[in-house]
Design an enzyme around this catalytic site. Structure first.
Site, PDB file in Angstrom:
ATOM      1  N   HIS A 110       0.839  -1.211   0.000  1.00 30.38           N
ATOM      2  CA  HIS A 110       0.000   0.000   0.000  1.00 30.38           C
ATOM      3  C   HIS A 110       0.872   1.259   0.000  1.00 30.38           C
ATOM      4  O   HIS A 110       0.580   2.213  -0.717  1.00 30.38           O
ATOM      5  CB  HIS A 110      -0.878   0.050   1.264  1.00 30.38           C
ATOM      6  CG  HIS A 110      -1.859  -1.084   1.388  1.00 30.38           C
ATOM      7  ND1 HIS A 110      -1.714  -2.107   2.289  1.00 30.38           N
ATOM      8  CD2 HIS A 110      -3.008  -1.343   0.718  1.00 30.38           C
ATOM      9  CE1 HIS A 110      -2.728  -2.942   2.186  1.00 30.38           C
ATOM     10  NE2 HIS A 110      -3.525  -2.515   1.232  1.00 30.38           N
TER      11      HIS A 110
ATOM     12  N   LYS B  84      -1.070  -7.112  -7.417  1.00 30.50           N
ATOM     13  CA  LYS B  84      -1.343  -8.411  -6.797  1.00 30.50           C
ATOM     14  C   LYS B  84      -2.791  -8.836  -7.029  1.00 30.50           C
ATOM     15  O   LYS B  84      -3.052  -9.992  -7.327  1.00 30.50           O
ATOM     16  CB  LYS B  84      -1.039  -8.407  -5.301  1.00 30.50           C
ATOM     17  CG  LYS B  84      -1.103  -9.830  -4.763  1.00 30.50           C
ATOM     18  CD  LYS B  84      -0.767  -9.937  -3.341  1.00 30.50           C
ATOM     19  CE  LYS B  84      -1.902  -9.705  -2.422  1.00 30.50           C
ATOM     20  NZ  LYS B  84      -3.108 -10.492  -2.549  1.00 30.50           N
ATOM     21  N   ASP B  85      -3.701  -7.880  -6.909  1.00 25.55           N
ATOM     22  CA  ASP B  85      -5.105  -8.176  -7.231  1.00 25.55           C
ATOM     23  C   ASP B  85      -5.298  -7.911  -8.719  1.00 25.55           C
ATOM     24  O   ASP B  85      -5.945  -6.935  -9.118  1.00 25.55           O
ATOM     25  CB  ASP B  85      -6.021  -7.310  -6.376  1.00 25.55           C
ATOM     26  CG  ASP B  85      -5.890  -7.680  -4.909  1.00 25.55           C
ATOM     27  OD1 ASP B  85      -6.130  -8.848  -4.570  1.00 25.55           O
ATOM     28  OD2 ASP B  85      -5.498  -6.818  -4.106  1.00 25.55           O
TER      29      ASP B  85
ATOM     30  N   LEU C 129       3.127  -9.472  -0.630  1.00 23.14           N
ATOM     31  CA  LEU C 129       2.559  -8.876   0.580  1.00 23.14           C
ATOM     32  C   LEU C 129       1.031  -8.822   0.484  1.00 23.14           C
ATOM     33  O   LEU C 129       0.477  -8.524  -0.564  1.00 23.14           O
ATOM     34  CB  LEU C 129       3.106  -7.460   0.791  1.00 23.14           C
ATOM     35  CG  LEU C 129       4.587  -7.322   1.093  1.00 23.14           C
ATOM     36  CD1 LEU C 129       4.904  -5.906   1.556  1.00 23.14           C
ATOM     37  CD2 LEU C 129       5.064  -8.329   2.128  1.00 23.14           C
ATOM     38  N   SER C 130       0.390  -9.150   1.595  1.00 19.59           N
ATOM     39  CA  SER C 130      -1.067  -9.112   1.681  1.00 19.59           C
ATOM     40  C   SER C 130      -1.423  -8.923   3.146  1.00 19.59           C
ATOM     41  O   SER C 130      -0.750  -9.474   4.029  1.00 19.59           O
ATOM     42  CB  SER C 130      -1.646 -10.442   1.180  1.00 19.59           C
ATOM     43  OG  SER C 130      -2.971 -10.595   1.645  1.00 19.59           O
TER      44      SER C 130
HETATM   45  O1  PAF Z   1      -7.954  -3.821  -2.913  1.00 18.81           O
HETATM   46  C1  PAF Z   1      -8.604  -3.444  -1.916  1.00 18.81           C
HETATM   47  O2  PAF Z   1      -8.050  -3.190  -0.835  1.00 18.81           O
HETATM   48  C2  PAF Z   1     -10.114  -3.303  -2.016  1.00 18.81           C
HETATM   49  O3  PAF Z   1     -10.665  -4.276  -2.833  1.00 18.81           O
HETATM   50  C3  PAF Z   1     -10.552  -1.901  -2.482  1.00 18.81           C
HETATM   51  C4  PAF Z   1     -10.067  -1.580  -3.881  1.00 18.81           C
HETATM   52  C5  PAF Z   1     -10.022  -0.843  -1.506  1.00 18.81           C
HETATM   53  C6  PAF Z   1     -12.091  -1.816  -2.463  1.00 18.81           C
HETATM   54  O4  PAF Z   1     -12.604  -2.053  -1.195  1.00 18.81           O
END
Ligand code: PAF
Length: 292
Positions: A42, A154-155, A189-190
């Site tokens: 993040h 990652k997503d 990382l998650s």
């Molecule tokens: O990736 C995430 O943390 C969530 O799916 C998001 C994009 C903040 C939506 O809740």
């Protein structure tokens, strides 16, 4: 690090007022939507936003509609004070922490769905997950109205769906996808890695190992996609404690499985380790064909 104190707001009206006044002063707005429990993945998004934009907004909201009934909504880590310190250190200017009465007001009955892309891969087992994501991301984007919004690779399916959604709904926001950040042992990382025991974490390393194997095979000139998938699946299926959901190779935009090598490909894996679902992916670059 930003030299300005980090501001926090919860009301949409306060967010809009601050963003509008910055925009009036000529600032470009970067936005990093999160569910908190921030890690270096993040903060790399916040830093990327700070490098591109004059004013960086981070939202922190654990969105209930993207969790299934048997998923971890209740136990999802909520560590606001730590998150605010990380936002400040990464150079965010404003943190927006809406609550559920704001995001889902009484009588709420509107959803945003990106049809085909939401049903495959993660969507095949996590029914309604992406509808929850696309609904909340639409609301977050419309509330903040940034120039650029940042998502982690990652997503991978999530960012592909959000790109499709912004195109389809003409949402005037540029979507930037930033690289996966990994621990030194290779684990992506998650926030959910916090749930893993030492043995489970060791099992989780098989995801990045399988992806490396696919990358090596493609770089060495392997063109048989079925063979590459089989090699990934074999490595994952041989891992104790790990239950494979999928290990596949797809087109990065449509996310449809491919059967022959193409210039852009993504390998995607999902597996359950204990009660924790892990996902990981990597781009695959075919070996350059020699020109004569
Ligand atoms: O990736 C995430 O943390 C969530 O799916 C998001 C994009 C903040 C939506 O809740």
């Amino acid at each position: 690090m930003s030299d300005q104190a980090l501001e926090t707001v919860s009301e949409i009206s306060a967010l809009r007022k601050l963003v509008a006044s910055r925009r009036q002063q000529g600032a470009t707005i970067g936005f990093v939507p999160t569910m908190g429990a921030l890690h270096a993945g993040h903060t790399s998004l916040i830093e990327a936003a700070g490098a591109d934009c004059d004013f960086v907004v981070v939202s922190i909201y654990v969105n209930p509609t993207q969790f299934g009934p048997d998923e971890d909504f209740e136990r999802y880590p909520r560590v606001l004070e730590q998150d605010l310190a990380k936002c400040a250190a990464a150079g965010a200017n404003l943190v927006w922490t809406p609550d559920t009465s704001i995001m889902y007001p009484d009588g709420y009955s509107t959803d945003v769905t990106v049809k085909a892309l939401s049903r495959i891969l993660e969507g095949a087992t996590r029914t309604n997950h992406f509808q929850g994501v696309t609904t909340i991301v639409t609301k977050l984007l419309l509330s903040c109205l940034p120039d650029i919004a940042y998502f982690g690779a990652k997503d991978f399916q999530q960012q592909a769906i959000i790109r499709r959604m912004c195109l389809d709904l003409n949402i005037p926001v540029e979507i930037k996808t930033c690289p996966i950040i990994r621990d030194t042992d290779g684990l992506a990382l998650s926030s959910r890695n916090a749930y893993l025991s030492a043995e489970e974490r060791e099992a989780g390393l098989s995801l990045s190992r399988a992806l490396r194997l696919a990358q090596e095979k493609v770089a060495a000139g392997e063109t048989d996609i079925a063979q590459i998938k089989a090699a990934m699946q074999q490595l994952l299926n041989a891992t104790p404690l790990l239950k494979l959901d999928y290990a596949t190779i797809a087109d990065p935009t449509t996310l449809e499985d491919i059967s022959t090598v193409q210039s852009e490909m993504v390998a995607l894996i999902a597996a359950r380790v204990g009660t924790t679902r892990l996902i990981d992916n990597c781009q695959l670059a075919p070996a350059a064909t020699e020109k004569t």
